[in-house]
Design a protein around this motif. Structure first.
Motif, short mmCIF file in Angstrom:
data_model
loop_
_atom_site.label_atom_id
_atom_site.label_comp_id
_atom_site.label_asym_id
_atom_site.label_seq_id
_atom_site.Cartn_x
_atom_site.Cartn_y
_atom_site.Cartn_z
N SER A 59 0.88 -1.32 0.32
CA SER A 59 0.07 -0.01 0.44
C SER A 59 0.56 1.50 -0.23
N ALA A 60 0.14 2.05 -0.95
CA ALA A 60 0.98 3.15 -1.15
C ALA A 60 0.23 4.67 -0.76
N VAL A 61 0.65 4.33 1.17
CA VAL A 61 -0.69 6.07 1.89
C VAL A 61 0.45 5.48 2.52
N ASP A 62 0.37 7.17 3.11
CA ASP A 62 0.60 7.39 4.38
C ASP A 62 -0.24 7.12 5.48
N ASN A 63 0.34 6.32 5.77
CA ASN A 63 -0.18 5.44 7.29
C ASN A 63 -0.18 6.84 8.75
N ASP A 103 -5.98 4.26 -1.26
CA ASP A 103 -4.82 3.83 -2.19
C ASP A 103 -4.84 4.35 -3.75
#
Lengths: 334, 263
Positions: free
Chosen positions: A91-95, A150
């Motif tokens: 996953s390319a999200v900013d956690n 995402d």
């Protein structure tokens, strides 16, 4: 092959990439017309992610002519980047920040005016059923929610070509079906989707064209129907508990393929109701009573296993080829 | 959009992202501040009398030692804060979000520049915080003019920038947060081997050149000179050279590492 007039969204010839002496992509050709879904299918480690990374400008190829949205990723990376959206395998999200902040970050990076950024954020969060979770940090999201976020982030800025690297890996069945619905909806906007998957069902469900990647090469490509034609046709399988009954049936029936160990007989069939009735009549006439009867129609699993069977696997005929996945693709009749 | 305005716009977006991280998760920043603050209190209230006796030729005077130790601790605060920078850069690089940034038509360096600017701002905030504690326990600048105050502030900012670029490079080459925190250790150990706590002439002769020419000592001596009127001498130029050198080195190193194909 069929489309020569359309400008391809993605075209690659002789794509190569190796890490040290390990060749990951050994000269593959890809052709994806605009507005279609293309699935790159392959087992783990086949090189799918490497192909996506190259086409999405993340890494450079060792050799090959590539055009994405008409530009060469090696020399005009920014022109390619302006046309694409990428949802990577991980996953390319900013956690650390909330779902909404993630979306606004994308809007800012696409240089959308503030008001438009807020509008796009609200719209996409609603579309992907994330409005209620918008104010929570992405780290608290479930796997399915994170994938949806995402993809929502990928859609900010309306990319014309979308790369989805194994979008449903690790999702539960319901989330997977949701994801398929989302991907189908993307198409109504006319975008091109380049999808990688290890699930044949997924490629069958979504893709206009499929390429099977195996050992760094394209083992086969075409529509799902074309690929299915590559493997032998369907059959009806009879299984017996009693060896005596099995022998009697094998003697009485012709045109069957015997499997003495499993006590099964295969009768070629296309699986239509008419042919099935004919076979049943024939079995009655021959006084054969099988314990179970299953109908098997060729699907992408057969293609996949036939094409990607590695030598060490095919030594054991029971474990290789299409027989490995009977349970999934057969429908028990009795 | 021109390259410059793209760079400014994207970098400020990335800066906002980093400040959001810092604001949302202040625990790491505060943890890192613990070391300089504890050392300050320890050296002043526990060792203060002994240290000042050694410093001033026999008569213990805690205020003398406060004045001596604060400049070093302010610079140590910067070193400590930039360890956090190395860790957050390393963590960021393992996240998918940076891969996403790399596939977007944004200014390539903006991710890094965002980290650098965020880190410098955090360093300044940390210095102000530790400086306020120092003032609260009795630190006073004796004779600094406005110009000297400005120069002192400029030195702190420049030193922050230098250590930040170094820390960013360390973060980029580290595989994960633990690795980054280990790699960045010298940033907090070096001040212990400088003139921060004891004067150079109190050190054994063979060790003196090491302590004298490492980056912290010239910066500490310069800051001392600016705030307390001690002699700066060649330390000013040395500090400036170290800072500029580290900025250039750290920048080139970070750029080369970031532009490599990701793992």
């Amino acid at each position: 092959m069929t489309t020569t007039t359309d400008t391809p969204a993605i075209a690659a010839t002789g794509l190569r990439k190796s890490y040290g002496d390990k060749t990951v992509l050994d000269g593959i050709d890809l052709h994806v017309p605009e507005g279609t879904v293309f699935a790159l299918l392959g087992p783990n480690g086949a090189g799918k992610t490497t192909a996506v990374k190259i086409l999405s400008t993340l890494i450079t190829a060792d050799a090959g002519a590539i055009r994405v949205a008409g530009h060469d990723p090696a020399t005009h990376a920014d022109a390619v980047r302006a046309a694409i959206g990428v949802t990577g395998q991980f996953s390319a999200v900013d956690n650390l920040i909330t779902g909404e902040e993630n979306m606004l970050l994308m809007a800012d990076l696409h240089h959308l005016p503030r008001r438009e950024g807020r509008r796009a954020t609200a719209e996409l969060l609603a579309r992907f059923d994330l409005t209620d979770a918008a104010a929570r940090p992405a780290a608290t999201y479930s796997g399915g929610m994170r994938r949806r976020l995402d993809i929502a982030m990928t859609l900010v800025g309306s990319p014309r070509i979308i790369f989805l690297d194994e979008p449903t890996t690790g999702l539960d069945p319901r989330s997977r079906h949701n994801m398929w619905q989302i991907i189908r909806e993307l198409l109504t906007d006319g975008v091109t989707v380049f999808l990688t998957t290890q699930y044949l069902e997924e490629a069958d469900e979504l893709a206009d064209r499929i390429a099977v990647l195996h050992g760094g090469r394209i083992a086969a490509h075409g529509t799902a129907a074309e690929l299915k034609r590559l493997v032998p046709g369907g059959h009806v399988r009879l299984r017996f508990e009693d060896p005596g009954a099995y022998e009697r049936a094998a003697g009485a029936l012709r045109e069957t393929v015997r499997d003495d160990q499993a006590l099964t007989l295969q009768i070629p069939s296309d699986g239509t109701q008419r042919e099935l009735r004919a076979i049943l009549d024939w079995l009655d006439a021959a006084d054969v009573h099988a314990d179970t009867l299953t109908v098997h129609t060729p699907d992408l699993d057969d293609v996949f296993f036939a094409l990607t069977a590695t030598p060490e696997h095919s030594e054991n005929p029971e474990k290789s080829g299409k027989s490995a996945n009977f349970d999934k693709s057969e429908e028990t009749v009795r | 959009m021109s390259t410059l305005s793209l760079a400014v716009r994207d970098s400020s977006t990335m800066l906002r992202r980093n400040l959001l991280h810092a604001r949302r998760y202040p625990s790491m920043t505060l943890n890192l501040l613990l070391t300089p603050v504890m050392l300050l209190l320890l050296f002043v209230y526990v060792f203060g009398d002994t240290m000042s006796a050694g410093l001033g030729g026999g008569t213990p005077d805690r205020d003398v030692y406060i004045a001596y130790v604060v400049p070093g601790l302010l610079l140590m605060t910067i070193g400590s804060t930039t360890i956090g920078t190395a860790v957050s850069v390393a963590t960021d690089m393992t996240e998918g979000i940076v891969a996403r940034f790399r596939t977007m038509a944004i200014h390539r360096g903006s991710v890094i520049i965002g980290h650098v600017l965020g880190s410098v701002l955090q360093c300044i905030a940390s210095v102000v915080f530790v400086g306020a504690i120092a003032v609260a326990i009795g630190f006073r600048s004796t004779d600094a003019t406005v110009l000297e105050w400005l120069a002192a502030f400029g030195l702190l900012v420049l030193f922050s920038l230098a250590l930040t670029w170094l820390a960013v490079g360390m973060g980029l080459v580290s595989p994960n947060a633990e690795g980054a925190s280990n790699n960045a250790m010298p940033l907090i150990l070096l001040p212990l081997l400088s003139s921060a706590f004891v004067p150079l002439d109190a050190m054994p002769g063979w060790f003196r050149p090491v302590a004298e020419y490492q980056p912290f000592t010239p910066a500490i001596e310069t800051l001392r000179g600016l705030l307390l009127g001690t002699e700066i001498g060649h330390d000013g130029w040395l500090a400036l050279a170290w800072c500029l050198g580290l900025v250039v080195l750290g920048y080139l190193w970070s750029r080369a590492t970031f532009n490599r194909d990701p793992r």
